[in-house]
Design a protein around this motif. Sequence first.
Motif, mmCIF file in Angstrom:
data_model
loop_
_atom_site.group_PDB
_atom_site.id
_atom_site.type_symbol
_atom_site.label_atom_id
_atom_site.label_comp_id
_atom_site.label_asym_id
_atom_site.label_seq_id
_atom_site.Cartn_x
_atom_site.Cartn_y
_atom_site.Cartn_z
ATOM 1 N N GLN A 108 0.908 -1.005 0.039
ATOM 2 C CA GLN A 108 0.013 -0.108 -0.107
ATOM 3 C C GLN A 108 0.787 1.041 -0.070
ATOM 4 O OE1 GLN A 108 -3.516 0.020 -0.464
ATOM 5 N NE2 GLN A 108 -2.915 2.261 -0.888
ATOM 6 N N LYS A 109 1.882 1.076 0.638
ATOM 7 C CA LYS A 109 2.866 2.252 0.644
ATOM 8 C C LYS A 109 3.368 2.512 -0.892
ATOM 9 C CE LYS A 109 4.401 2.075 5.508
ATOM 10 N NZ LYS A 109 5.487 1.910 6.208
ATOM 11 N N ASP B 296 0.780 4.099 -2.725
ATOM 12 C CA ASP B 296 0.523 5.529 -2.424
ATOM 13 C C ASP B 296 1.660 6.563 -3.061
ATOM 14 O OD1 ASP B 296 -1.639 4.855 -1.285
ATOM 15 O OD2 ASP B 296 -0.931 4.667 0.798
ATOM 16 N N THR B 297 3.019 6.103 -2.776
ATOM 17 C CA THR B 297 3.933 6.846 -2.967
ATOM 18 C C THR B 297 4.896 6.662 -4.453
ATOM 19 O OG1 THR B 297 5.671 5.314 -2.005
ATOM 20 C CG2 THR B 297 4.421 7.122 -0.469
#
Length: 74
Positions: free
Chosen positions: A43-44, A47-48
């Motif tokens: 998920q990180k 997101d990034t």
Amino acid sequence: MKANKEDWRAITFAFYSLVHNDLRDWEKLPDELKNSDMGGLCQKYIDTKDIRYLIEAGEMVAGKNWYTALGRTF
């Protein structure tokens, strides 16, 4: 996260698809898997777009040569 074969296969396949810019399998995962240690790294990345999260998740599931190992598995 309960450690059973089906869950690990599902999150590993979703991770493999994510590495290839396909979020469909990730979106189908249950929240329990998305909220796991590996799921958090994925998920990180989503997101990034920071590749270090993919590298860390790959090493978590298949070791240092994760890209080769998963490529031969799927």
